[in-house]
Design a protein around this motif. Structure first.
Motif, short mmCIF file in Angstrom:
data_model
loop_
_atom_site.label_atom_id
_atom_site.label_comp_id
_atom_site.label_asym_id
_atom_site.label_seq_id
_atom_site.Cartn_x
_atom_site.Cartn_y
_atom_site.Cartn_z
N LYS A 52 -12.43 -2.79 21.01
CA LYS A 52 -11.87 -1.64 20.31
C LYS A 52 -10.40 -1.88 20.04
CE LYS A 52 -12.35 2.81 19.04
NZ LYS A 52 -13.36 3.33 18.10
N THR A 53 -10.06 -2.07 18.77
CA THR A 53 -8.68 -2.38 18.38
C THR A 53 -8.36 -1.66 17.08
OG1 THR A 53 -9.08 -4.61 19.25
CG2 THR A 53 -7.03 -4.24 18.05
N HIS A 54 -7.21 -1.04 17.01
CA HIS A 54 -6.76 -0.37 15.81
C HIS A 54 -5.72 -1.24 15.09
CE1 HIS A 54 -8.73 3.50 16.70
NE2 HIS A 54 -8.48 3.19 17.96
N TYR A 55 -5.79 -1.24 13.77
CA TYR A 55 -4.85 -2.04 12.98
C TYR A 55 -4.21 -1.18 11.90
CZ TYR A 55 -7.17 -6.13 15.02
OH TYR A 55 -7.67 -7.07 15.89
N CYS A 56 -2.99 -1.54 11.56
CA CYS A 56 -2.23 -0.87 10.51
C CYS A 56 -1.56 -1.95 9.66
CB CYS A 56 -1.19 0.07 11.11
SG CYS A 56 -0.08 0.83 9.91
N PHE A 57 -1.85 -1.96 8.36
CA PHE A 57 -1.29 -2.97 7.47
C PHE A 57 -0.51 -2.30 6.35
CE2 PHE A 57 -5.64 -4.71 8.60
CZ PHE A 57 -5.19 -5.48 9.65
N SER A 101 -9.23 6.84 0.52
CA SER A 101 -8.63 5.86 -0.39
C SER A 101 -8.15 6.53 -1.65
CB SER A 101 -9.66 4.78 -0.73
OG SER A 101 -10.73 5.32 -1.48
N ASP A 102 -8.91 7.54 -2.14
CA ASP A 102 -8.55 8.24 -3.36
C ASP A 102 -7.22 8.97 -3.20
OD1 ASP A 102 -9.83 11.03 -5.26
OD2 ASP A 102 -8.98 9.16 -5.99
N GLN A 103 -6.96 9.45 -1.96
CA GLN A 103 -5.74 10.20 -1.72
C GLN A 103 -4.51 9.32 -1.53
OE1 GLN A 103 -6.77 12.54 1.69
NE2 GLN A 103 -7.75 14.16 0.49
N SER A 104 -4.68 8.14 -0.84
CA SER A 104 -3.45 7.55 -0.32
C SER A 104 -3.32 6.04 -0.39
CB SER A 104 -3.31 7.95 1.15
OG SER A 104 -4.38 7.39 1.90
N GLN A 105 -4.34 5.32 -0.73
CA GLN A 105 -4.23 3.87 -0.50
C GLN A 105 -3.54 3.10 -1.62
OE1 GLN A 105 -4.94 2.23 2.41
NE2 GLN A 105 -4.98 4.35 3.05
N VAL A 106 -3.52 3.66 -2.83
CA VAL A 106 -2.83 2.95 -3.92
C VAL A 106 -1.65 3.77 -4.39
CG1 VAL A 106 -4.89 1.72 -4.68
CG2 VAL A 106 -4.39 3.93 -5.67
N PHE A 154 0.85 -1.18 0.00
CA PHE A 154 0.00 0.00 0.00
C PHE A 154 0.89 1.24 0.00
CE2 PHE A 154 -2.64 -3.10 2.56
CZ PHE A 154 -3.40 -3.51 1.46
N ALA A 155 0.48 2.26 -0.74
CA ALA A 155 1.27 3.49 -0.81
C ALA A 155 1.39 4.14 0.56
CB ALA A 155 0.62 4.46 -1.81
N SER A 156 0.31 4.08 1.32
CA SER A 156 0.30 4.51 2.72
C SER A 156 -0.25 3.37 3.54
CB SER A 156 -0.59 5.75 2.90
OG SER A 156 -0.14 6.82 2.11
N PRO A 157 0.12 3.26 4.81
CA PRO A 157 -0.42 2.17 5.62
C PRO A 157 -1.95 2.13 5.59
CG PRO A 157 1.37 3.28 6.77
CD PRO A 157 1.08 4.10 5.55
N TYR A 158 -2.49 0.95 5.51
CA TYR A 158 -3.94 0.74 5.51
C TYR A 158 -4.39 0.70 6.96
CZ TYR A 158 -8.46 -1.52 4.49
OH TYR A 158 -9.81 -1.82 4.41
N LEU A 159 -5.25 1.63 7.34
CA LEU A 159 -5.70 1.75 8.72
C LEU A 159 -7.15 1.31 8.85
CD1 LEU A 159 -4.23 5.30 9.50
CD2 LEU A 159 -3.14 3.08 9.84
N LEU A 186 -13.76 0.14 6.32
CA LEU A 186 -13.02 0.53 5.13
C LEU A 186 -12.60 2.00 5.18
CD1 LEU A 186 -15.18 -1.07 2.27
CD2 LEU A 186 -13.16 -2.04 3.41
N PRO A 187 -11.48 2.33 4.56
CA PRO A 187 -11.15 3.75 4.37
C PRO A 187 -12.25 4.38 3.52
CG PRO A 187 -9.27 2.35 3.86
CD PRO A 187 -10.45 1.45 3.99
N SER A 188 -12.58 5.62 3.80
CA SER A 188 -13.62 6.29 3.03
C SER A 188 -13.12 6.52 1.61
CB SER A 188 -14.00 7.63 3.67
OG SER A 188 -12.94 8.57 3.52
#
Length: 296
Positions: free
Chosen positions: A47-52, A290-295, A35-40, A284-286
């Motif tokens: 309640k758990t936060h993840y970063c991939f 996603s348009d800004q950073s996920q790919v 991923f271009a930026s970490p997938y959050l 999911l990222p909104s």
């Protein structure tokens, strides 16, 4: 080639240009692409936060959680007994095994799909099993009287019986649709009908909560929960489940051609993709994010 050769529905679907392009796109993320930026994302209970950083990373984090390892172990333990009970037409044993898959509080919900059906449990599951084993399933049969049935619970059972069949649950489907969205954004195209999978809202989620809805603009992934007529709902469920299984399995085949895709090697690689998608699909990222950073 014989003049009588008929292409299967599966072969036809995977030969469609946009489907083939998406399979290669997904295969890149299953092998070399990060991923271009970490997938959050985050899970609400607990309640758990993840970063991939990649799909492989999501799978590895899935397997770091003891409850998930236990889930996979249980699936492996039940797979062969359920197959054997189905082949033996042992309804009592089959029903016992299916109920044992679920926590006690979910058993009543799991059994609801048997109510009012004039078929034994082995007939019911066997009918759907034969359809999904075929490369040309007859989707219109699902949901009709005396026909095969299709629900999220049954999808899980079919996935135990068929190694290359995806469990079609809300988080897994959400992630698949997310990648379809990213593919379309990267290619600058509208959502093609061939990749317009039906989505699921998820348990306990209000219809106004769209955190597992990858739709953007006028590109809509329709909701199965909004389809009121049973034959329509179950036939569309069955079709989306088949098409999703086919394209994800094809992406895995392509990814395995690369050294970086070897994390998928071994028995039931589709389960690894499914586990990663489960982790990514909690929220999911909104579209804007996603348009800004996920790919890349």
């Amino acid at each position: 080639m014989s003049d009588n050769y008929l292409i299967s529905a599966k072969e036809h679907y995977l030969s469609i240009e946009v489907v083939d392009a998406f399979a290669h796109y997904l295969a890149d993320f299953l092998s070399t692409r990060t991923f271009a930026s970490p997938y959050l994302t985050e899970n609400l209970r607990p309640k758990t936060h993840y970063c991939f950083v990649s799909i492989q990373d999501a799978y590895e984090q899935f397997m770091m959680e003891p409850k998930n390892v236990e889930l996979e172990t249980r699936a492996d333990q039940f797979r062969e007994p359920i197959r054997e009970a189905l082949l033996a037409r042992d309804d009592e044993k089959l029903n016992e095994l299916i109920n044992a898959l679920y926590e006690e509080r979910l058993q009543k919900r799991n059994n609801e799909w048997l109510l009012g059906i004039d078929l034994t449990v082995s007939d019911l599951i066997g009918y759907g099993y034969e359809q999904f084993k075929s490369e040309s399933p007859e989707y219109h049969l699902f949901g009709i009287k005396h026909g095969p049935r299709m629900t999220s619970n049954l999808s899980r059972i079919y996935s135990l019986l068929i190694d290359d069949f995806l469990t079609y649950e809300s988080r897994v489907v959400a992630t698949l649709c997310y990648f379809v969205r990213e593919f379309c954004l990267e290619k600058g195209i509208k959502l093609p009908a061939e990749l317009q999978f039906y989505r699921l809202q998820g348990w306990g989620k209000d219809k106004k909560v769209n955190e597992r809805n990858a739709s953007w603009g006028d590109n809509i992934f329709p909701s199965l929960d909004a389809v009121k007529k049973q034959p329509k709902r179950e036939s569309e469920f069955a079709k989306s489940n088949s098409l999703a299984s086919w394209v994800c399995s094809r992406a895995i085949e392509i990814a395995l051609e690369c050294p970086e895709g070897q994390w998928l090697a071994g028995k039931r690689p589709l389960r690894k993709l499914q586990s990663a998608f489960f982790m990514m699909g909690a929220r999911l990222p909104s579209y804007r994010e996603s348009d800004q950073s996920q790919v890349d």
